[in-house]
Write a protein that holds these residues in place. Structure first.
Motif, short mmCIF file in Angstrom:
data_model
loop_
_atom_site.label_atom_id
_atom_site.label_comp_id
_atom_site.label_asym_id
_atom_site.label_seq_id
_atom_site.Cartn_x
_atom_site.Cartn_y
_atom_site.Cartn_z
N ASN A 232 -1.34 14.79 -5.58
CA ASN A 232 -1.45 13.59 -6.40
C ASN A 232 -1.67 13.94 -7.87
OD1 ASN A 232 -1.04 11.81 -4.31
ND2 ASN A 232 -3.20 11.47 -3.89
N LEU B 160 1.69 14.29 -9.48
CA LEU B 160 2.29 12.96 -9.67
C LEU B 160 1.62 12.24 -10.82
CD1 LEU B 160 2.48 12.29 -5.84
CD2 LEU B 160 4.42 12.68 -7.36
N ARG B 161 0.32 12.42 -10.95
CA ARG B 161 -0.41 11.80 -12.06
C ARG B 161 0.09 12.32 -13.41
NH1 ARG B 161 -2.07 7.45 -12.77
NH2 ARG B 161 -3.49 8.05 -14.43
N GLU C 217 2.85 10.19 -14.51
CA GLU C 217 2.45 8.85 -14.94
C GLU C 217 1.81 8.90 -16.32
OE1 GLU C 217 2.85 5.80 -13.04
OE2 GLU C 217 4.24 7.16 -12.05
N TRP D 74 -8.25 11.19 -18.96
CA TRP D 74 -9.64 10.73 -18.88
C TRP D 74 -10.14 10.67 -17.45
CZ3 TRP D 74 -12.34 11.04 -23.02
CH2 TRP D 74 -11.71 10.92 -24.27
N ILE D 75 -9.23 10.34 -16.54
CA ILE D 75 -9.61 10.28 -15.13
C ILE D 75 -9.21 11.63 -14.55
CG2 ILE D 75 -9.41 9.02 -12.97
CD1 ILE D 75 -8.62 6.58 -14.49
N THR D 76 -10.08 12.61 -14.77
CA THR D 76 -9.69 13.97 -14.44
C THR D 76 -9.71 14.19 -12.94
OG1 THR D 76 -11.97 14.67 -14.66
CG2 THR D 76 -10.55 14.96 -16.57
N ASN D 77 -8.80 15.01 -12.53
CA ASN D 77 -8.96 15.45 -11.17
C ASN D 77 -8.63 16.93 -11.05
OD1 ASN D 77 -6.24 15.89 -10.05
ND2 ASN D 77 -5.95 13.75 -10.56
N ASP D 78 -9.22 17.47 -10.07
CA ASP D 78 -9.30 18.89 -9.86
C ASP D 78 -8.41 19.29 -8.69
OD1 ASP D 78 -12.28 20.89 -9.58
OD2 ASP D 78 -10.62 20.91 -11.00
#
Lengths: 208, 285
Positions: free
Chosen positions: B22, B25-26, B29, B217-221
């Protein structure tokens, strides 16, 4: 050793009064859409359907009594048989992020006796969150320290920062939240005009 | 060209996609939102180009699985597609060549012809945009689009940007061409060192107008490495990758300790090539 048999999502009642909270029927619907493909997690609207906000410990008590009722129903109807000891009632635990553990310290947010009942009679499964130190919170609180054996700290090795607050902000700014929320939930939000710079709760009488 | 004066942009992401997550995919976006919000660009397509097996990265599973997973992940996307050209080449292909390939394809394809690449197409696998072209009203007379060809830009995370400084991983002239002729859209967690990295590189600095840093800003690891590790340990990857990808991985038992041992002891293709070509690499000059 535990075996997790079910997960329950219980959206809070509208009269909780939290900022930006959209009507509970929407929040319940979105959770249901998100869980369409899950075979073990479900949404329970009981809490949101009550006349007013209920303390968390009461929600736990409600669900435990529901488990009691359903296990009584599945007992063998033959009256000569006693309920077998091995058909023990599943334990109900509160699943939360480490931020909730921290809120136990907020004055007047929780009743002391409720915190105790939650950790003593039920138990906590607490998922770590960046910026939080759950071990520290436990050590800082006598009640939590006393029942720390009943507080399970689940580490989240793959951290993600997808908070609902950030999602609402992104939506308010017209940014994509695809792949952060299930597609079905995104469609629902769009179809119902939710989180659209406050227009979602206009006229619903909700206090911000 | 879009008559509103905007430049049409195609976002190209190269990488192992081992597996696609994901987070990947982010990136698309975020990149699309950012470029569209500048008012100067209109993002019309996103291309996922998984690297070929000849890259020889540790733990890299066969390309056909990685392609299928990427296709499953983008199944319900209107603008993202998977391209197999890079993965079908016998030898590893430098990123700048992949960019060049796609830019040339766009140039020749700008007359609305479904464009077949001269290299072998994967038999039996239609590319999504070909399907769309055929689904569109079939008998329209072909009109050449007015001026302006969509521009391909490389979409990436900060890790790729910072890999520019790994000795022998990139050819200096490739980096220069990427930022000078194509452009970079780099999604980084807010507050990362990307700006400093650009500042410290003369080549990147010179072309900074062609390097777009997008704050995440909506970080993901959710790195593929962590996904593979979780799978080896029997941990759930649900909600970290699209459901269809998770099911595919599970069904084919793609990632385990054996798969992670692939290519152990083998030199990564770019290192092999650049060292053997005896280039003096001073990638950040």
């Amino acid at each position: 050793m535990y075996q997790v048999i079910e997960g329950i999502i219980s959206p809070v009642n509208d009269s909780y009064g939290k900022k930006d909270l959209v009507a509970s029927h929407h929040r319940v619907a979105m959770a249901q859409l998100a869980l369409q493909t899950s075979d073990w997690i479900r949404v329970d609207p009981w809490e949101s359907e009550q006349a007013q906000w209920i303390e968390t410990v009461k929600v736990l008590r409600h669900h435990r009594s529901q488990l009691l009722k359903s296990s009584a129903q599945t007992e063998d109807p033959d009256p000569s048989k006693t309920p077998s000891a091995s058909a023990a009632l599943p334990e109900l635990k509160l699943l939360c992020g480490a931020d909730i553990l921290k809120t136990f310290q907020t004055p007047n947010l929780w009743k002391e006796e409720h915190i105790q009942e939650i950790v003593e009679k039920f138990g906590l499964v607490c998922v770590s969150r960046s910026g939080h130190d759950p071990k520290g919170y436990i050590l800082d609180s006598p009640i939590l320290r006393q029942f720390q054996h009943n507080i399970h700290l689940a580490r989240e090795p793959i951290q993600n920062e997808i908070s609902a607050t950030k999602i609402r902000k992104a939506l308010g700014q017209g940014q994509s939240v695809k792949y952060l929320l299930p597609d079905a939930v995104i469609t629902y939000i769009r179809d119902h005009g939710l989180y659209n710079n406050g227009s979602s709760w206009k006229g619903k009488g909700k206090i911000s | 060209m879009d008559t509103s004066g905007k430049t049409e942009v195609v976002l190209l992401a190269c990488g192992s996609f081992n597996p696609i997550t994901n987070m990947h995919l982010r990136l698309f976006e975020l990149g699309k939102d950012y470029m569209n919000a500048t008012g100067k660009y209109r993002v019309i397509k996103g291309i996922i180009s998984p690297v070929g097996d000849a890259y020889k990265k540790k733990g890299l599973i066969p390309a056909h699985h990685r392609i299928i997973m990427a296709e499953l992940a983008t199944k319900n996307s209107h603008w993202l597609e998977v391209d197999t050209w890079e993965s079908l080449q016998k030898e590893w292909v430098e990123t700048v060549q992949v960019l060049r390939h796609h830019q040339e394809k766009l140039a020749t394809g700008s007359c609305d012809h479904p464009q077949r690449s001269s290299e072998l197409d994967r038999p039996g696998r239609k590319r999504k945009w070909d399907e769309q072209k055929q689904d569109a009203s079939p008998k329209k007379p072909q009109e050449p689009k007015p001026t302006g060809v969509p521009r391909v830009k490389l979409l990436c995370g900060a890790d790729l940007l910072e890999s520019f400084s790994v000795p022998n991983l990139w050819k200096t002239e490739d980096i220069t061409q990427i930022v000078a002729n194509y452009g970079l859209i780099c999604v980084t967690r807010a507050g990362s060192d990307a700006q400093k990295f650009i500042y410290e590189s003369d080549v990147l600095w010179r072309h900074q107008n062609n390097i777009h840093l997008v704050d995440e800003w909506i970080t993901n690891d959710i790195s593929s490495t962590k996904i593979r590790r979780a799978l080896r340990r029997g941990q759930s990857i649900r909600y970290l990758v699209p459901d269809l990808v998770q099911e595919y991985i599970e069904k084919h038992d793609l990632y385990n300790s054996e798969s992670e041992e692939r290519n152990v002891g083998v030199i990564l293709a770019p290192l092999q090539r650049n060292v053997s070509q005896n280039k003096h690499s001073n990638p950040t000059a």
